[in-house]
Write an enzyme that holds these catalytic residues in place. Structure first.
Site, PDB file in Angstrom:
ATOM      1  N   GLY A   1       2.936   9.598   0.853  1.00  0.00           N
ATOM      2  CA  GLY A   1       2.486   8.338   0.287  1.00  0.00           C
ATOM      3  C   GLY A   1       1.363   7.795   1.152  1.00  0.00           C
ATOM      4  O   GLY A   1       1.282   8.122   2.342  1.00  0.00           O
TER       5      GLY A   1
ATOM      6  N   GLN B   1      -4.481   1.745   4.708  1.00  0.00           N
ATOM      7  CA  GLN B   1      -4.444   2.824   5.697  1.00  0.00           C
ATOM      8  C   GLN B   1      -5.758   3.610   5.760  1.00  0.00           C
ATOM      9  O   GLN B   1      -5.971   4.389   6.675  1.00  0.00           O
ATOM     10  CB  GLN B   1      -3.288   3.796   5.392  1.00  0.00           C
ATOM     11  CG  GLN B   1      -1.925   3.154   5.582  1.00  0.00           C
ATOM     12  CD  GLN B   1      -0.811   4.161   5.324  1.00  0.00           C
ATOM     13  OE1 GLN B   1      -0.446   4.400   4.184  1.00  0.00           O
ATOM     14  NE2 GLN B   1      -0.302   4.774   6.380  1.00  0.00           N
TER      15      GLN B   1
ATOM     16  N   CYS C   1       5.171   7.256   9.576  1.00  0.00           N
ATOM     17  CA  CYS C   1       4.033   6.587   8.945  1.00  0.00           C
ATOM     18  C   CYS C   1       2.754   7.256   9.428  1.00  0.00           C
ATOM     19  O   CYS C   1       2.608   7.512  10.625  1.00  0.00           O
ATOM     20  CB  CYS C   1       4.037   5.104   9.320  1.00  0.00           C
ATOM     21  SG  CYS C   1       2.636   4.195   8.633  1.00  0.00           S
ATOM     22  N   LEU C   2       1.837   7.533   8.502  1.00  0.00           N
ATOM     23  CA  LEU C   2       0.566   8.175   8.881  1.00  0.00           C
ATOM     24  C   LEU C   2      -0.251   7.287   9.814  1.00  0.00           C
ATOM     25  O   LEU C   2      -1.129   7.779  10.514  1.00  0.00           O
ATOM     26  CB  LEU C   2      -0.247   8.527   7.634  1.00  0.00           C
ATOM     27  CG  LEU C   2       0.411   9.542   6.687  1.00  0.00           C
ATOM     28  CD1 LEU C   2      -0.432   9.725   5.434  1.00  0.00           C
ATOM     29  CD2 LEU C   2       0.641  10.876   7.379  1.00  0.00           C
TER      30      LEU C   2
ATOM     31  N   HIS D   1       7.953   1.366   1.323  1.00  0.00           N
ATOM     32  CA  HIS D   1       7.129   1.517   2.526  1.00  0.00           C
ATOM     33  C   HIS D   1       5.667   1.169   2.208  1.00  0.00           C
ATOM     34  O   HIS D   1       5.009   0.456   2.979  1.00  0.00           O
ATOM     35  CB  HIS D   1       7.259   2.966   3.034  1.00  0.00           C
ATOM     36  CG  HIS D   1       6.488   3.292   4.263  1.00  0.00           C
ATOM     37  ND1 HIS D   1       7.089   3.635   5.460  1.00  0.00           N
ATOM     38  CD2 HIS D   1       5.147   3.358   4.501  1.00  0.00           C
ATOM     39  CE1 HIS D   1       6.154   3.877   6.364  1.00  0.00           C
ATOM     40  NE2 HIS D   1       4.961   3.726   5.809  1.00  0.00           N
ATOM     41  N   GLU D   2       5.165   1.647   1.051  1.00  0.00           N
ATOM     42  CA  GLU D   2       3.750   1.424   0.727  1.00  0.00           C
ATOM     43  C   GLU D   2       3.491  -0.029   0.328  1.00  0.00           C
ATOM     44  O   GLU D   2       2.458  -0.589   0.682  1.00  0.00           O
ATOM     45  CB  GLU D   2       3.281   2.373  -0.381  1.00  0.00           C
ATOM     46  CG  GLU D   2       3.451   3.861  -0.086  1.00  0.00           C
ATOM     47  CD  GLU D   2       2.922   4.329   1.258  1.00  0.00           C
ATOM     48  OE1 GLU D   2       2.074   3.642   1.857  1.00  0.00           O
ATOM     49  OE2 GLU D   2       3.384   5.378   1.737  1.00  0.00           O
TER      50      GLU D   2
ATOM     51  N   HIS E   1       2.980  -1.953   3.327  1.00  0.00           N
ATOM     52  CA  HIS E   1       1.606  -1.831   3.847  1.00  0.00           C
ATOM     53  C   HIS E   1       0.678  -2.836   3.156  1.00  0.00           C
ATOM     54  O   HIS E   1      -0.205  -3.417   3.799  1.00  0.00           O
ATOM     55  CB  HIS E   1       1.058  -0.420   3.614  1.00  0.00           C
ATOM     56  CG  HIS E   1       1.411   0.572   4.689  1.00  0.00           C
ATOM     57  ND1 HIS E   1       1.126   0.350   6.016  1.00  0.00           N
ATOM     58  CD2 HIS E   1       2.000   1.791   4.625  1.00  0.00           C
ATOM     59  CE1 HIS E   1       1.541   1.405   6.723  1.00  0.00           C
ATOM     60  NE2 HIS E   1       2.082   2.285   5.913  1.00  0.00           N
TER      61      HIS E   1
HETATM   62 NI    NI Z   1       2.970   4.100   6.428  1.00  0.00          NI
END
Ligand code: NI
Length: 174
Positions: free
Chosen positions: A46, A51, A89-90, A131-132, A135
């Protein structure tokens, strides 16, 4: 299509509340395609627009065999159950921790053609959606941890920074 550069924890764009998309334009389709490329390149499941430095309410998710899906202006309309599972998380490479989430959610959004969509997400998909959307509200998963654990992670980041290529990959990163 292009791989965009990922913003890491500490970048102010990750702390902004992203703005709703007023109009779905061809430019937005290009952004979505680039976000999908970036997500795959980073081996994530995702990715939210902040991000990649874009403060708009858009995220993409990998749905395995069902392909990828883009959600524009997503809203959770119903949720239920509780789970506690490991997340990554990226934007926090190499950091993993157990996060409490709802077990399932119902989400409404537009797709990248501007068409309304609504679906129920369970398991990994429910985790990605929550999660997204966090963000998009400037929230990172470590904010949802008990303070002692969060402080330990913050200290570790201050001291060691991030691993460029995390050696450990306990869970999916989003
Ligand atoms: Ni993340």
């Amino acid at each position: 299509m292009a791989v965009l550069s990922l913003r890491h924890y500490g970048d102010p764009v990750l702390r902004q509340v992203a703005a709703p998309v007023a109009l779905v334009t061809p430019d937005l389709k290009t952004l979505v395609a680039d976000m999908v490329d970036t997500m795959w390149h980073a081996v994530g499941v995702g990715l939210a627009a902040p991000q990649v430095g874009v403060s708009l309410r858009i995220f993409v998710m990998d749905r395995g065999k069902a392909g990828t899906r883009a959600l524009v202006n997503p809203v959770i309309t119903e949720r239920g159950g509780h789970i506690k599972e490991e997340e990554g998380c990226l934007s926090l490479p190499g950091i993993f921790a157990e996060v409490e989430r709802s077990e399932w959610v119902r989400v409404s959004a537009l797709d990248d053609d501007g068409q309304p969509q609504s679906f129920e997400a369970h398991g990994l998909e429910a985790k990605i959606v929550q999660h997204e959307i966090d963000h998009l509200d400037g929230v990172m998963f470590i904010d949802r941890l008990p303070p002692v654990m969060r402080d330990r992670i913050k200290k570790r980041i201050q001291k060691e920074g991030f691993e460029e290529r995390p050696r450990r990959r306990h869970a999916f990163a989003l």
